[in-house]
Design a protein around this motif. Structure first.
Motif, PDB file in Angstrom:
ATOM      1  N   LYS A  92      -1.577   3.872   4.553  1.00  0.00           N
ATOM      2  CA  LYS A  92      -2.072   4.544   3.338  1.00  0.00           C
ATOM      3  C   LYS A  92      -1.802   3.743   2.071  1.00  0.00           C
ATOM      4  O   LYS A  92      -1.927   4.266   0.960  1.00  0.00           O
ATOM      5  N   PHE A 122      -4.237   9.847   0.854  1.00  0.00           N
ATOM      6  CA  PHE A 122      -3.601  10.816   1.745  1.00  0.00           C
ATOM      7  C   PHE A 122      -3.945  10.584   3.220  1.00  0.00           C
ATOM      8  O   PHE A 122      -3.579  11.383   4.075  1.00  0.00           O
ATOM      9  N   ASP A 148      -9.228   9.888   3.558  1.00  0.00           N
ATOM     10  CA  ASP A 148      -9.120  11.117   2.763  1.00  0.00           C
ATOM     11  C   ASP A 148     -10.384  11.418   1.964  1.00  0.00           C
ATOM     12  O   ASP A 148     -10.404  12.331   1.141  1.00  0.00           O
TER      13      ASP A 148
END
Length: 309
Positions: A64, A84, A106
């Motif tokens: 991430k 996220f 995300d």
């Protein structure tokens, strides 16, 4: 595995969490020609982008995170967090690569300022209804491809977003102001795996999970040409344009490399590669008239000019 090709060197990233810089001209045997190794990612590396001067590169992956690197020193210059989910794609924009653009599972696209010490994005686009799988930055425009089957073009100068639906039943074009949407979950049979703009920025090469690559007109959302003959129904496979946008090149889930004439759409050559395992990425070096492919077999192969067969 993924690759990026500069004038004389190759940059690779893979599921072993490492990034490696190779000089193919010194690769006399498998595994040789290694120039530098870059280690910081905690999970697989999913994409790499390099500045025009080859001095810096950005990398993203399953952790991430978005990393900005100095090529020569192998030092991380910036590390941005905020997504996220895994980060699938990355590119450079702005003057002299001053902005890094990232797209994530995300469903967001985030812009990061390389000149600032801030760890927060300078802009966030939340238009996608599912994972952002690919992006390409050219000039003042960002083109993204998503699992929701839509290609979105962000015109940063005009503050407008164009949305093209690449569903097999209808290819439509819509013009919208840049707005924020909620993030529902959606699965599309024609999920986009790769986008690349032509050098003149008039069209986009788009790969989808229906084993089809399309050349889309950016001005009206119409399909100019389509390319078939490869297999792509399950994995993210990157395609690219080469030789002055004269050919389109893509890997295939059966390990083959397919090369098409961009204007006519016909297959020029099919190459057996990577031991029948997924050929996941291709990149072209137009100056040297070479291209490279990477596959699930862990190998990167440099091929000679497609014009020479």
């Amino acid at each position: 595995m993924l690759i990026h090709c500069s004038q004389i060197q190759l940059l690779t990233g893979s599921s072993d969490r490492s990034i490696r810089l190779y000089n193919p001209s010194k690769a006399t045997s498998p595994g040789s020609g290694l120039v530098q190794t870059y280690s910081a990612h905690g999970y697989e590396v999913l994409d790499i982008a390099v500045t025009d001067d080859n001095a810096r590169f950005a990398s993203v992956g399953g952790d991430k995170q978005v990393f900005l690197w100095d090529v020569a020193t192998a030092r991380t210059l910036r590390r941005w967090g905020g997504h996220f989910g895994r980060v699938n794609c990355v590119g450079f924009g702005g003057e002299e690569g001053s902005v890094v653009v990232s797209g994530s599972f995300d469903a967001t696209v985030r812009l990061w300022d390389c000149k600032s010490q801030s760890t927060k994005p300078i802009q966030v686009f939340e238009d996608s209804k599912d994972s952002v799988s690919s992006l390409h930055v050219l000039g003042h425009e960002i083109v993204t491809g998503s699992v929701d089957g839509k290609m979105r073009t962000y015109d940063l100068r005009m503050g407008i977003m164009y949305c093209d639906n690449l569903g097999r039943k209808n290819l439509t074009n819509a013009l919208q102001p840049m707005m924020t949407f909620a993030y529902p979950t959606l699965v599309c049979l024609d999920s986009i795996t790769s986008v690349q703009q032509t050098a003149d920025s008039n069209a986009v090469l788009v790969s989808t999970l229906d084993s089809t690559i399309r050349l889309m007109d950016k001005s009206n959302g119409q399909m100019l040409q389509n390319y078939t003959g490869h297999t792509n129904t399950e994995f993210r496979i990157r395609s690219c344009l080469g030789l002055g946008d004269a050919v389109a090149i893509s890997g295939s889930e059966d390990g083959k490399i397919c090369i098409w004439d961009v204007l006519e759409g016909k297959v020029l050559k099919t190459i057996e590669a990577h031991g029948g395992k997924v050929a996941s990425a291709v990149t072209c070096n137009n100056a040297r008239k070479e291209f490279a492919s990477a596959g699930a077999d862990g190998n990167v192969i440099v091929w000679g000019s497609t014009q020479q067969g």
